[in-house]
Design a protein around this motif. Structure first.
Motif, PDB file in Angstrom:
ATOM      1  N   CYS A  40       0.829  -1.204   0.000  1.00 36.06           N
ATOM      2  CA  CYS A  40       0.000   0.000   0.000  1.00 36.06           C
ATOM      3  C   CYS A  40       0.861   1.252   0.000  1.00 36.06           C
ATOM      4  N   ASN A  41       0.262   2.336  -0.454  1.00 32.35           N
ATOM      5  CA  ASN A  41       0.913   3.619  -0.291  1.00 32.35           C
ATOM      6  C   ASN A  41       0.538   4.127   1.101  1.00 32.35           C
ATOM      7  N   PHE A  42       1.199   5.173   1.570  1.00 27.29           N
ATOM      8  CA  PHE A  42       1.029   5.563   2.964  1.00 27.29           C
ATOM      9  C   PHE A  42       1.495   6.995   3.181  1.00 27.29           C
ATOM     10  N   ILE A  43       1.154   7.489   4.341  1.00 26.93           N
ATOM     11  CA  ILE A  43       1.632   8.778   4.827  1.00 26.93           C
ATOM     12  C   ILE A  43       2.299   8.528   6.173  1.00 26.93           C
ATOM     13  N   TYR A  44       3.476   9.106   6.350  1.00 34.04           N
ATOM     14  CA  TYR A  44       4.170   9.074   7.637  1.00 34.04           C
ATOM     15  C   TYR A  44       3.946  10.439   8.286  1.00 34.04           C
ATOM     16  N   LEU A  45       3.275  10.461   9.418  1.00 31.30           N
ATOM     17  CA  LEU A  45       2.915  11.705  10.087  1.00 31.30           C
ATOM     18  C   LEU A  45       2.996  11.514  11.592  1.00 31.30           C
ATOM     19  N   ASP A  46       3.746  12.367  12.259  1.00 31.16           N
ATOM     20  CA  ASP A  46       3.860  12.326  13.729  1.00 31.16           C
ATOM     21  C   ASP A  46       4.271  10.946  14.230  1.00 31.16           C
ATOM     22  N   LYS A  47       5.240  10.347  13.559  1.00 35.94           N
ATOM     23  CA  LYS A  47       5.815   9.044  13.907  1.00 35.94           C
ATOM     24  C   LYS A  47       4.833   7.882  13.753  1.00 35.94           C
ATOM     25  N   ASN A  48       3.739   8.100  13.035  1.00 39.01           N
ATOM     26  CA  ASN A  48       2.753   7.058  12.781  1.00 39.01           C
ATOM     27  C   ASN A  48       2.568   6.856  11.281  1.00 39.01           C
ATOM     28  N   ILE A  49       2.039   5.694  10.912  1.00 46.08           N
ATOM     29  CA  ILE A  49       1.735   5.361   9.515  1.00 46.08           C
ATOM     30  C   ILE A  49       0.222   5.457   9.317  1.00 46.08           C
ATOM     31  N   TYR A  50      -0.163   6.147   8.247  1.00 43.59           N
ATOM     32  CA  TYR A  50      -1.573   6.254   7.872  1.00 43.59           C
ATOM     33  C   TYR A  50      -1.730   5.679   6.469  1.00 43.59           C
ATOM     34  N   THR A  51      -2.766   4.888   6.287  1.00 43.14           N
ATOM     35  CA  THR A  51      -3.088   4.363   4.967  1.00 43.14           C
ATOM     36  C   THR A  51      -4.593   4.145   4.902  1.00 43.14           C
ATOM     37  N   TYR A  52      -5.053   3.655   3.779  1.00 50.91           N
ATOM     38  CA  TYR A  52      -6.479   3.397   3.585  1.00 50.91           C
ATOM     39  C   TYR A  52      -6.710   1.911   3.375  1.00 50.91           C
ATOM     40  N   LEU A  53      -7.809   1.423   3.936  1.00 47.50           N
ATOM     41  CA  LEU A  53      -8.282   0.069   3.662  1.00 47.50           C
ATOM     42  C   LEU A  53      -9.566   0.172   2.851  1.00 47.50           C
ATOM     43  N   ASP A  54      -9.752  -0.764   1.957  1.00 43.63           N
ATOM     44  CA  ASP A  54     -10.925  -0.799   1.098  1.00 43.63           C
ATOM     45  C   ASP A  54     -12.019  -1.595   1.806  1.00 43.63           C
ATOM     46  N   ASN A  55     -13.122  -0.929   2.183  1.00 41.97           N
ATOM     47  CA  ASN A  55     -14.178  -1.626   2.923  1.00 41.97           C
ATOM     48  C   ASN A  55     -14.997  -2.573   2.049  1.00 41.97           C
ATOM     49  N   SER A  56     -14.717  -2.593   0.733  1.00 39.24           N
ATOM     50  CA  SER A  56     -15.387  -3.575  -0.125  1.00 39.24           C
ATOM     51  C   SER A  56     -14.583  -4.875  -0.210  1.00 39.24           C
ATOM     52  N   ASP A  57     -13.376  -4.885   0.360  1.00 34.91           N
ATOM     53  CA  ASP A  57     -12.551  -6.096   0.412  1.00 34.91           C
ATOM     54  C   ASP A  57     -13.172  -7.065   1.413  1.00 34.91           C
ATOM     55  N   GLU A  58     -13.200  -8.346   1.065  1.00 28.54           N
ATOM     56  CA  GLU A  58     -13.854  -9.340   1.938  1.00 28.54           C
ATOM     57  C   GLU A  58     -13.196  -9.460   3.304  1.00 28.54           C
ATOM     58  N   ASP A  59     -11.906  -9.114   3.431  1.00 27.03           N
ATOM     59  CA  ASP A  59     -11.229  -9.196   4.724  1.00 27.03           C
ATOM     60  C   ASP A  59     -11.431  -7.954   5.588  1.00 27.03           C
ATOM     61  N   TYR A  60     -11.966  -6.873   5.019  1.00 25.51           N
ATOM     62  CA  TYR A  60     -12.099  -5.620   5.765  1.00 25.51           C
ATOM     63  C   TYR A  60     -12.885  -5.804   7.056  1.00 25.51           C
ATOM     64  N   GLU A  61     -13.991  -6.531   6.994  1.00 25.05           N
ATOM     65  CA  GLU A  61     -14.837  -6.693   8.185  1.00 25.05           C
ATOM     66  C   GLU A  61     -14.168  -7.533   9.273  1.00 25.05           C
ATOM     67  N   HIS A  62     -13.064  -8.201   8.948  1.00 26.62           N
ATOM     68  CA  HIS A  62     -12.366  -9.044   9.914  1.00 26.62           C
ATOM     69  C   HIS A  62     -11.116  -8.381  10.510  1.00 26.62           C
ATOM     70  N   VAL A  63     -10.844  -7.125  10.130  1.00 26.82           N
ATOM     71  CA  VAL A  63      -9.670  -6.434  10.679  1.00 26.82           C
ATOM     72  C   VAL A  63      -9.820  -6.339  12.191  1.00 26.82           C
ATOM     73  N   LYS A  64      -8.758  -6.716  12.877  1.00 23.83           N
ATOM     74  CA  LYS A  64      -8.771  -6.748  14.338  1.00 23.83           C
ATOM     75  C   LYS A  64      -8.144  -5.457  14.871  1.00 23.83           C
ATOM     76  N   LEU A 117      -0.948  15.570  -1.899  1.00 23.82           N
ATOM     77  CA  LEU A 117       0.354  16.202  -2.111  1.00 23.82           C
ATOM     78  C   LEU A 117       1.439  15.187  -2.462  1.00 23.82           C
ATOM     79  N   LYS A 118       1.370  14.009  -1.875  1.00 24.99           N
ATOM     80  CA  LYS A 118       2.406  12.999  -2.111  1.00 24.99           C
ATOM     81  C   LYS A 118       2.187  12.235  -3.414  1.00 24.99           C
ATOM     82  N   TYR A 119       0.941  11.883  -3.713  1.00 27.70           N
ATOM     83  CA  TYR A 119       0.672  10.972  -4.829  1.00 27.70           C
ATOM     84  C   TYR A 119      -0.045  11.603  -6.019  1.00 27.70           C
ATOM     85  N   SER A 120      -0.722  12.727  -5.820  1.00 30.34           N
ATOM     86  CA  SER A 120      -1.523  13.325  -6.903  1.00 30.34           C
ATOM     87  C   SER A 120      -1.384  14.840  -6.902  1.00 30.34           C
ATOM     88  N   ARG A 121      -0.167  15.305  -6.814  1.00 31.02           N
ATOM     89  CA  ARG A 121       0.095  16.746  -6.686  1.00 31.02           C
ATOM     90  C   ARG A 121      -0.534  17.563  -7.815  1.00 31.02           C
TER      91      ARG A 121
END
Length: 152
Positions: A40-64, A117-121
């Motif tokens: 996945c692509n991601f953003i590093y902000l304040d020492k944390n990683i941010y990304t997106y999950l696709d809620n139409s993916d069959e595994d999305y509802e099982h994320v712990k 800004l990072k991926y679609s400037r």
């Protein structure tokens, strides 16, 4: 084959590598006792990683949420300089932390703008939209490990 592995302890150097990386591998636990790994692509902000999950993916509802996850980036280069004692350099960083849902609207807007800004400037801010099926998550960092491997 010879190789030397050095741990990077300088947070500025680690953050530079994370800011330059375009993608990584996210590994998260599912409530089905399985692991899900995704590039996945991601953003590093304040020492944390941010990304997106696709809620139409069959595994999305099982994320712990609340479980420990990891995110890894790597870079490699071949060294052609005869003056060096090695022929390749591999850098890799892994971040360990807790997977959390992002539910703060202001933070969601900030993440979307940083993605633009990072991926679609080239897209104007008012023309940039995040698909409704993409949900932001955070890997709330507990530990960062980074290494450089050089070898022949």
């Amino acid at each position: 084959m010879e190789k030397e592995i050095k741990q990077i302890r300088d947070i500025r150097e680690i953050e530079k590598q994370l800011m330059q990386a375009q993608s990584g591998i996210l590994c998260i636990h599912l409530d089905t006792e399985k692991l899900m790994q995704l590039a996945c692509n991601f953003i590093y902000l304040d020492k944390n990683i941010y990304t997106y999950l696709d809620n139409s993916d069959e595994d999305y509802e099982h994320v712990k949420y609340g479980a420990i996850g990891s995110f890894s980036v790597s870079t490699s280069e071949k060294i052609d300089n005869k003056a060096k004692d090695f022929t390749y350099r591999l850098s890799y960083t892994t971040i360990y932390g807790e997977i959390k849902d992002v539910d703060d609207n202001k933070l969601m807007e900030q993440i979307a703008e940083l993605y633009r800004l990072k991926y679609s400037r080239s897209i104007e801010p008012n023309g940039y939209e995040v698909s409704e099926n993409l949900k932001p998550i955070i890997l709330d960092t507990n530990e960062i490990k980074s290494f450089i491997e050089e070898g022949i």
